[in-house]
Scaffold this motif. Structure first.
Motif, PDB file in Angstrom:
ATOM      1  N   PHE A 201      32.317  41.222  32.185  1.00 32.68           N
ATOM      2  CA  PHE A 201      32.075  40.030  32.984  1.00 32.68           C
ATOM      3  C   PHE A 201      32.471  40.338  34.417  1.00 32.68           C
ATOM      4  O   PHE A 201      33.616  40.712  34.693  1.00 32.68           O
ATOM      5  CB  PHE A 201      32.867  38.848  32.426  1.00 32.68           C
ATOM      6  N   SER A 202      31.539  40.208  35.324  1.00 29.99           N
ATOM      7  CA  SER A 202      31.737  40.622  36.711  1.00 29.99           C
ATOM      8  C   SER A 202      30.723  39.915  37.596  1.00 29.99           C
ATOM      9  O   SER A 202      29.616  39.591  37.141  1.00 29.99           O
ATOM     10  CB  SER A 202      31.572  42.141  36.822  1.00 29.99           C
ATOM     11  N   LYS A 204      28.942  41.248  39.728  1.00 28.63           N
ATOM     12  CA  LYS A 204      27.748  42.085  39.851  1.00 28.63           C
ATOM     13  C   LYS A 204      26.788  41.896  38.688  1.00 28.63           C
ATOM     14  O   LYS A 204      25.613  42.236  38.783  1.00 28.63           O
ATOM     15  CB  LYS A 204      28.153  43.562  39.982  1.00 28.63           C
ATOM     16  N   PHE A 205      27.294  41.346  37.568  1.00 28.08           N
ATOM     17  CA  PHE A 205      26.424  41.003  36.453  1.00 28.08           C
ATOM     18  C   PHE A 205      26.039  39.523  36.465  1.00 28.08           C
ATOM     19  O   PHE A 205      25.384  39.038  35.540  1.00 28.08           O
ATOM     20  CB  PHE A 205      27.104  41.340  35.120  1.00 28.08           C
ATOM     21  N   ASP A 206      26.513  38.821  37.492  1.00 23.15           N
ATOM     22  CA  ASP A 206      26.216  37.402  37.649  1.00 23.15           C
ATOM     23  C   ASP A 206      26.682  36.579  36.453  1.00 23.15           C
ATOM     24  O   ASP A 206      26.023  35.611  36.054  1.00 23.15           O
ATOM     25  CB  ASP A 206      24.707  37.189  37.880  1.00 23.15           C
ATOM     26  N   ASN A 207      27.828  36.956  35.860  1.00 21.48           N
ATOM     27  CA  ASN A 207      28.343  36.198  34.716  1.00 21.48           C
ATOM     28  C   ASN A 207      29.832  35.882  34.843  1.00 21.48           C
ATOM     29  O   ASN A 207      30.482  35.548  33.859  1.00 21.48           O
ATOM     30  CB  ASN A 207      28.070  36.929  33.399  1.00 21.48           C
ATOM     31  N   LEU A 208      30.371  36.014  36.091  1.00 21.58           N
ATOM     32  CA  LEU A 208      31.769  35.664  36.344  1.00 21.58           C
ATOM     33  C   LEU A 208      31.890  35.038  37.721  1.00 21.58           C
ATOM     34  O   LEU A 208      31.370  35.558  38.703  1.00 21.58           O
ATOM     35  CB  LEU A 208      32.663  36.907  36.279  1.00 21.58           C
ATOM     36  N   GLU A 209      32.594  33.890  37.764  1.00 16.24           N
ATOM     37  CA  GLU A 209      32.868  33.252  39.055  1.00 16.24           C
ATOM     38  C   GLU A 209      34.220  32.554  38.982  1.00 16.24           C
ATOM     39  O   GLU A 209      34.803  32.381  37.915  1.00 16.24           O
ATOM     40  CB  GLU A 209      31.767  32.256  39.410  1.00 16.24           C
ATOM     41  N   ASN A 210      34.743  32.184  40.148  1.00 13.66           N
ATOM     42  CA  ASN A 210      36.022  31.472  40.253  1.00 13.66           C
ATOM     43  C   ASN A 210      37.136  32.198  39.492  1.00 13.66           C
ATOM     44  O   ASN A 210      37.862  31.604  38.697  1.00 13.66           O
ATOM     45  CB  ASN A 210      35.887  30.041  39.720  1.00 13.66           C
ATOM     46  N   SER A 211      37.273  33.500  39.723  1.00 14.88           N
ATOM     47  CA  SER A 211      38.250  34.294  38.974  1.00 14.88           C
ATOM     48  C   SER A 211      39.624  34.226  39.617  1.00 14.88           C
ATOM     49  O   SER A 211      39.780  33.950  40.811  1.00 14.88           O
ATOM     50  CB  SER A 211      37.798  35.755  38.884  1.00 14.88           C
ATOM     51  N   GLN A 308      35.638  43.852  28.984  1.00 13.15           N
ATOM     52  CA  GLN A 308      36.035  44.232  30.340  1.00 13.15           C
ATOM     53  C   GLN A 308      35.788  43.063  31.284  1.00 13.15           C
ATOM     54  O   GLN A 308      34.785  42.346  31.148  1.00 13.15           O
ATOM     55  CB  GLN A 308      35.219  45.437  30.805  1.00 13.15           C
ATOM     56  N   ILE A 309      36.696  42.858  32.225  1.00 12.21           N
ATOM     57  CA  ILE A 309      36.511  41.828  33.241  1.00 12.21           C
ATOM     58  C   ILE A 309      36.855  42.429  34.596  1.00 12.21           C
ATOM     59  O   ILE A 309      37.786  43.224  34.727  1.00 12.21           O
ATOM     60  CB  ILE A 309      37.369  40.578  32.923  1.00 12.21           C
ATOM     61  N   GLU A 310      36.069  42.082  35.628  1.00 14.67           N
ATOM     62  CA  GLU A 310      36.229  42.695  36.953  1.00 14.67           C
ATOM     63  C   GLU A 310      35.874  41.676  38.024  1.00 14.67           C
ATOM     64  O   GLU A 310      34.856  40.968  37.905  1.00 14.67           O
ATOM     65  CB  GLU A 310      35.316  43.923  37.073  1.00 14.67           C
ATOM     66  N   ASN A 311      36.714  41.586  39.078  1.00 12.74           N
ATOM     67  CA  ASN A 311      36.406  40.641  40.150  1.00 12.74           C
ATOM     68  C   ASN A 311      35.689  41.343  41.303  1.00 12.74           C
ATOM     69  O   ASN A 311      35.368  42.531  41.238  1.00 12.74           O
ATOM     70  CB  ASN A 311      37.663  39.908  40.623  1.00 12.74           C
ATOM     71  N   GLU A 312      35.473  40.593  42.389  1.00 12.34           N
ATOM     72  CA  GLU A 312      34.697  41.140  43.508  1.00 12.34           C
ATOM     73  C   GLU A 312      35.433  42.227  44.275  1.00 12.34           C
ATOM     74  O   GLU A 312      34.837  42.921  45.099  1.00 12.34           O
ATOM     75  CB  GLU A 312      34.296  40.009  44.467  1.00 12.34           C
ATOM     76  N   ILE A 315      38.985  44.916  41.041  1.00  9.14           N
ATOM     77  CA  ILE A 315      40.156  44.873  40.164  1.00  9.14           C
ATOM     78  C   ILE A 315      39.660  44.540  38.777  1.00  9.14           C
ATOM     79  O   ILE A 315      38.987  43.525  38.568  1.00  9.14           O
ATOM     80  CB  ILE A 315      41.174  43.813  40.642  1.00  9.14           C
ATOM     81  N   GLN A 316      39.952  45.386  37.814  1.00  8.50           N
ATOM     82  CA  GLN A 316      39.424  45.177  36.480  1.00  8.50           C
ATOM     83  C   GLN A 316      40.495  45.401  35.422  1.00  8.50           C
ATOM     84  O   GLN A 316      41.527  46.015  35.680  1.00  8.50           O
ATOM     85  CB  GLN A 316      38.227  46.087  36.225  1.00  8.50           C
ATOM     86  N   ASP A 317      40.228  44.899  34.236  1.00  9.46           N
ATOM     87  CA  ASP A 317      41.189  45.020  33.160  1.00  9.46           C
ATOM     88  C   ASP A 317      40.484  44.818  31.830  1.00  9.46           C
ATOM     89  O   ASP A 317      39.382  44.246  31.763  1.00  9.46           O
ATOM     90  CB  ASP A 317      42.303  43.982  33.320  1.00  9.46           C
ATOM     91  N   ARG A 318      41.132  45.305  30.773  1.00  9.10           N
ATOM     92  CA  ARG A 318      40.686  45.018  29.415  1.00  9.10           C
ATOM     93  C   ARG A 318      41.339  43.709  28.986  1.00  9.10           C
ATOM     94  O   ARG A 318      42.543  43.532  29.146  1.00  9.10           O
ATOM     95  CB  ARG A 318      41.102  46.130  28.462  1.00  9.10           C
ATOM     96  N   VAL A 319      40.563  42.802  28.465  1.00  9.50           N
ATOM     97  CA  VAL A 319      41.098  41.508  28.033  1.00  9.50           C
ATOM     98  C   VAL A 319      40.582  41.197  26.628  1.00  9.50           C
ATOM     99  O   VAL A 319      39.507  41.644  26.235  1.00  9.50           O
ATOM    100  CB  VAL A 319      40.701  40.375  29.003  1.00  9.50           C
ATOM    101  N   ARG A 320      41.404  40.451  25.895  1.00  8.02           N
ATOM    102  CA  ARG A 320      40.988  40.032  24.561  1.00  8.02           C
ATOM    103  C   ARG A 320      40.499  38.585  24.598  1.00  8.02           C
ATOM    104  O   ARG A 320      41.067  37.738  25.295  1.00  8.02           O
ATOM    105  CB  ARG A 320      42.142  40.149  23.569  1.00  8.02           C
ATOM    106  N   VAL A 321      39.459  38.318  23.839  1.00  9.34           N
ATOM    107  CA  VAL A 321      38.956  36.952  23.702  1.00  9.34           C
ATOM    108  C   VAL A 321      39.879  36.228  22.712  1.00  9.34           C
ATOM    109  O   VAL A 321      39.803  36.459  21.511  1.00  9.34           O
ATOM    110  CB  VAL A 321      37.508  36.933  23.190  1.00  9.34           C
ATOM    111  N   VAL A 322      40.763  35.378  23.214  1.00 11.20           N
ATOM    112  CA  VAL A 322      41.759  34.733  22.354  1.00 11.20           C
ATOM    113  C   VAL A 322      41.378  33.308  21.974  1.00 11.20           C
ATOM    114  O   VAL A 322      41.951  32.735  21.046  1.00 11.20           O
ATOM    115  CB  VAL A 322      43.151  34.729  23.009  1.00 11.20           C
TER     116      VAL A 322
END
Length: 350
Positions: A201-202, A204-211, A308-312, A315-322
């Motif tokens: 989610f990033s 650049k993939f147009d699937n992440l905002e307001n991070s 994976q999640i990455e902002n503009e 900065i990125q990290d591995r995250v679990r869907v909890v």
């Protein structure tokens, strides 16, 4: 689509008329729901406590536990229906007799469930149609456990164990109307693996905002000195950081009464890992994601998976869907995941 089932799992009606419907599935804990609707006599007759709610978009089912009617001069009269997912069944039992768990984690949890729910000595404590489904996933079968428990609530016990070991548990109903308990680890869809297709989610993939990204070492520890034994002369050190980066803590694990079959060093290490888990680096990466676009929930990733999640700012990290949250209101139907930073057990962090 939501349906009401009676206490024999017979569908009574579809639940279609409501002001809002909030449904949350969780990886480490039981999920819950809340329905806000208009109170009607027929509805109150069909939505009884200990009846069930089915969501066709979720493998989980919920138990109706609470019914509340409120009257407001502006909003009018409202009926609120609340409850928890089937995992909450575990809250109805305690560990009746002192139990020593040593060795394979899955076997230890099965022992707890066998002795207190599935086939207890006292038949009145048995929950009918409750079964244990063993996992063959190495991420589950390789885990070890060293713990003593007595009179603990079983839900609290299993939740604590699973959070410490970074695994999930669930209870789902099968075609025989059995309550099937199982442990699961989730799949890794992050950039650090090459086996499964990645999910990211990033912007650049147009699937992440307001991070929002927050990384804090305040009050964290990475090395624990654990002592125990009758004279406090047994000890282990969990963690191997050195120099300025070493952040120490101390735990007195106490003694284990006669009859414990596991290694005392294993027990001390377990207590050290629990302290590391409780005092780990605070790392939060949140954002509004589109789970229906490039990567679809239930198709490309599921509850418990690592993504994976990455902002503009890259900065990125591995995250679990909890959590998976289903929300229905005047704005329509939305489904969105919530994340938690993921760290592998035993991996050293600064």
């Amino acid at each position: 689509m939501y349906y009401v089932l009676d206490d024999s799992f017979v569908p009574i009606m579809p639940f279609e008329n409501y002001v809002s419907f909030l449904w949350t599935d969780r990886f480490f804990e039981a999920g819950d729901f809340e329905i806000e609707t208009m109170p009607e006599t027929a509805l109150l007759e069909q939505c009884k406590q200990d009846y069930y709610i089915l969501n066709t978009e979720s493998e989980h089912e919920m138990i109706i536990e609470g019914l509340k009617i409120t009257t407001d001069t502006e909003e009018g009269t409202r009926l609120y229906i609340t409850g928890s997912s089937l995992e909450s069944i575990l809250k109805r039992r305690i560990v009746w007799s002192k139990t020593l768990l040593s060795g394979n984690l899955q076997n230890g949890i099965k022992k707890i469930l066998d002795e207190n729910i599935i086939s207890p000595t006292d038949e009145t404590r048995k929950i009918p149609n409750f079964v244990f489904q063993e996992s063959t996933d190495e991420a589950i079968t390789k885990l070890e456990l060293a713990r003593e428990c007595d009179k603990e609530n079983i839900y609290d016990l299993i939740t604590d164990i699973c959070k410490t070991k970074e695994i999930g548990f669930k209870i789902v109903r099968n075609e025989k109307n059995e309550f099937v308990f199982s442990l699961y680890a989730g799949k890794d869809h992050s950039y650090t693996q090459e086996v499964l297709p990645f999910v990211a989610f990033s912007p650049k993939f147009d699937n992440l905002e307001n991070s929002e990204f927050n990384n804090s070492t305040t009050d964290s520890v990475n090395t624990v000195y654990v002592t125990g034994g009758e004279n406090g002369n047994e000890s282990v050190v969990v963690g191997n950081h050195t120099g300025l980066l070493r952040r120490e803590s101390y735990v007195n694990a106490g003694t284990i009464e006669e009859g414990y079959t596991g290694s005392y060093a294993d027990f001390l290490t377990e207590k050290g890992n629990e302290e590391l888990k409780d005092r780990k680096v605070t790392k939060i990466f949140e954002g509004d994601v589109d789970a229906t676009g490039l990567f679809k929930l239930g198709v490309d990733f599921s509850l418990g998976d690592i993504v994976q999640i990455e902002n503009e700012f890259q900065i990125q990290d591995r995250v679990r869907v909890v959590e998976i949250i289903h929300s229905d209101d005047e704005n329509g139907h939305t489904v969105y995941p919530t994340f938690e930073a993921y760290e592998e057990i035993g991996k050293e962090t600064v």
